[in-house]
Motif scaffolding. Structure first.
Motif, mmCIF file in Angstrom:
data_model
loop_
_atom_site.group_PDB
_atom_site.id
_atom_site.type_symbol
_atom_site.label_atom_id
_atom_site.label_comp_id
_atom_site.label_asym_id
_atom_site.label_seq_id
_atom_site.Cartn_x
_atom_site.Cartn_y
_atom_site.Cartn_z
ATOM 1 N N GLY A 188 0.918 -1.374 -0.242
ATOM 2 C CA GLY A 188 0.084 -0.033 0.024
ATOM 3 C C GLY A 188 0.922 1.196 0.032
ATOM 4 N N VAL A 189 2.213 1.215 0.600
ATOM 5 C CA VAL A 189 2.977 2.469 0.612
ATOM 6 C C VAL A 189 3.656 2.531 -0.774
ATOM 7 N N TYR A 190 3.790 1.487 -1.370
ATOM 8 C CA TYR A 190 4.152 1.530 -2.862
ATOM 9 C C TYR A 190 3.264 2.141 -3.743
ATOM 10 N N ALA A 191 2.177 1.676 -3.525
ATOM 11 C CA ALA A 191 0.856 2.230 -4.262
ATOM 12 C C ALA A 191 0.799 3.645 -4.147
ATOM 13 N N LEU A 192 0.804 4.149 -2.717
ATOM 14 C CA LEU A 192 0.744 5.472 -2.700
ATOM 15 C C LEU A 192 1.858 6.489 -3.248
ATOM 16 N N LEU A 193 2.932 5.901 -3.081
ATOM 17 C CA LEU A 193 4.206 6.607 -3.664
ATOM 18 C C LEU A 193 4.123 6.692 -5.306
ATOM 19 N N ILE A 194 3.522 5.803 -5.909
ATOM 20 C CA ILE A 194 3.312 5.908 -7.367
ATOM 21 C C ILE A 194 2.067 6.693 -7.701
ATOM 22 N N ALA A 195 1.072 6.655 -6.879
ATOM 23 C CA ALA A 195 -0.094 7.695 -7.159
ATOM 24 C C ALA A 195 0.388 9.038 -7.025
ATOM 25 N N LEU A 196 0.989 9.237 -5.905
ATOM 26 C CA LEU A 196 1.323 10.642 -5.455
ATOM 27 C C LEU A 196 2.388 11.319 -6.561
ATOM 28 N N ALA A 197 3.361 10.458 -7.097
ATOM 29 C CA ALA A 197 4.057 10.857 -8.269
ATOM 30 C C ALA A 197 3.251 11.115 -9.541
ATOM 31 N N LEU A 198 2.305 10.339 -9.777
ATOM 32 C CA LEU A 198 1.528 10.385 -10.985
ATOM 33 C C LEU A 198 0.642 11.724 -10.875
ATOM 34 N N VAL B 235 -0.334 17.404 -12.579
ATOM 35 C CA VAL B 235 -0.593 18.468 -12.393
ATOM 36 C C VAL B 235 0.436 19.481 -12.753
ATOM 37 N N THR B 236 1.577 19.200 -12.922
ATOM 38 C CA THR B 236 2.734 20.026 -13.209
ATOM 39 C C THR B 236 3.055 19.693 -14.803
ATOM 40 N N ARG B 237 2.162 18.991 -15.327
ATOM 41 C CA ARG B 237 2.057 18.937 -16.768
ATOM 42 C C ARG B 237 3.664 18.366 -17.148
ATOM 43 N N SER C 41 8.825 7.252 -10.284
ATOM 44 C CA SER C 41 7.995 8.097 -9.090
ATOM 45 C C SER C 41 8.885 8.518 -8.114
ATOM 46 N N THR C 42 9.979 7.892 -7.845
ATOM 47 C CA THR C 42 11.073 8.514 -6.770
ATOM 48 C C THR C 42 11.666 9.755 -7.465
ATOM 49 N N ALA C 43 11.864 9.693 -8.746
ATOM 50 C CA ALA C 43 12.556 11.003 -9.386
ATOM 51 C C ALA C 43 11.550 12.164 -9.310
ATOM 52 N N ILE C 44 10.405 11.883 -9.827
ATOM 53 C CA ILE C 44 9.350 12.918 -9.796
ATOM 54 C C ILE C 44 9.062 13.467 -8.248
ATOM 55 N N ILE C 45 9.290 12.767 -7.313
ATOM 56 C CA ILE C 45 8.769 13.296 -6.056
ATOM 57 C C ILE C 45 10.004 14.052 -5.512
ATOM 58 N N THR C 46 11.091 13.609 -5.614
ATOM 59 C CA THR C 46 12.290 13.991 -5.044
ATOM 60 C C THR C 46 12.739 15.260 -5.964
ATOM 61 N N GLN C 47 12.302 15.513 -6.978
ATOM 62 C CA GLN C 47 12.584 16.873 -7.822
ATOM 63 C C GLN C 47 11.781 17.919 -7.192
ATOM 64 N N ARG C 48 10.771 17.527 -6.424
ATOM 65 C CA ARG C 48 9.841 18.473 -5.617
ATOM 66 C C ARG C 48 10.494 18.686 -4.259
#
Length: 219
Positions: free
Chosen positions: A118-128, A133-135, A184-191
């Motif tokens: 579930g944590v991994y699913a949330l990580l992917i969902a957050l990144a998507l 949102v940021t296009r 997903s990790t790359a997208i999140i850590t960029q922010r």
């Protein structure tokens, strides 16, 4: 790679690899489904490529049909004998177990596996969500997502006919999932750069937990 001969070589190589994969594992058919779902929206903008891909894919399928006709009955009977009278799981449980199998492993107790998955699913969902949102979402984000989801969900109708569950049935979704988690990790850590710390601990901790269970606790 822009010449006609080079493109033809690439298509022949792709067809050969996918045909060998299909003869190796029936579930490779789900990869064609995932790719088709990604390419269909591109029909208007890249019509020639999409049409060619579908033509090559149908050709691969036609080449595989003889084996399917001659061997399907015996394979079906063998799986049915192993499955026995097992009561099938519902789709949600089936998909959750499949995702847990490829994200955290099959040796972890289900209750813990579901929580970690579930944590991994949330990580992917957050990144998507961030990418949308940021296009900054790319076509390969959709490809990785479908290559992860489709091999799990699309197998369910076959599972209902032959309720035999094995974690390895979802092996084709494993590498796309790993790439999706990396993306997903790359997208999140960029922010939020500091997010790499908890994500890194999650990855290393999950692997250590799974490997420890495999060698010392799993029966």
């Amino acid at each position: 790679w822009n010449s006609r001969n080079d493109k033809r070589t690439l298509w022949i190589g792709y067809a050969g690899v996918m045909l060998l994969a299909l003869y190796t594992l029936y579930h490779t058919a789900f990869l064609f489904l995932a790719k088709g779902l990604v390419l269909l929206p591109l029909f208007k903008t890249r019509r020639a490529f999409v049409v060619r891909w579908f033509a090559v894919s149908f050709g691969i399928g036609a080449t595989f049909l003889p084996w399917l006709f001659f061997r399907y009955a015996s394979a079906f009977t063998g799986i049915k004998d192993v499955a026995g009278d097992t009561t099938p799981m519902d789709l949600v449980t089936f998909a959750a177990r499949g995702f847990a199998a490829i994200s955290v492993g099959t040796t972890i107790p289900l209750s813990n596996a579901f929580q970690l998955a579930g944590v991994y699913a949330l990580l992917i969902a957050l990144a998507l969500v961030i990418a949308l949102v940021t296009r900054t979402a790319k076509i390969y984000d959709a490809l990785l997502l479908w290559l992860t989801v489709v091999p799990i969900v699309a197998y369910y109708p076959l599972y209902l006919a032959l309720p035999l569950y094995r974690g390895r049935l979802f092996a084709l979704a494993c590498i796309p999932l790993i790439m999706l988690i990396a993306r997903s990790t790359a997208i999140i850590t960029q922010r939020a750069r500091l997010a790499i710390i908890p994500i890194g601990l999650l990855l290393v901790g999950t692997s250590a937990y799974s490997i420890n269970n495999y060698y010392f606790n799993y029966n």
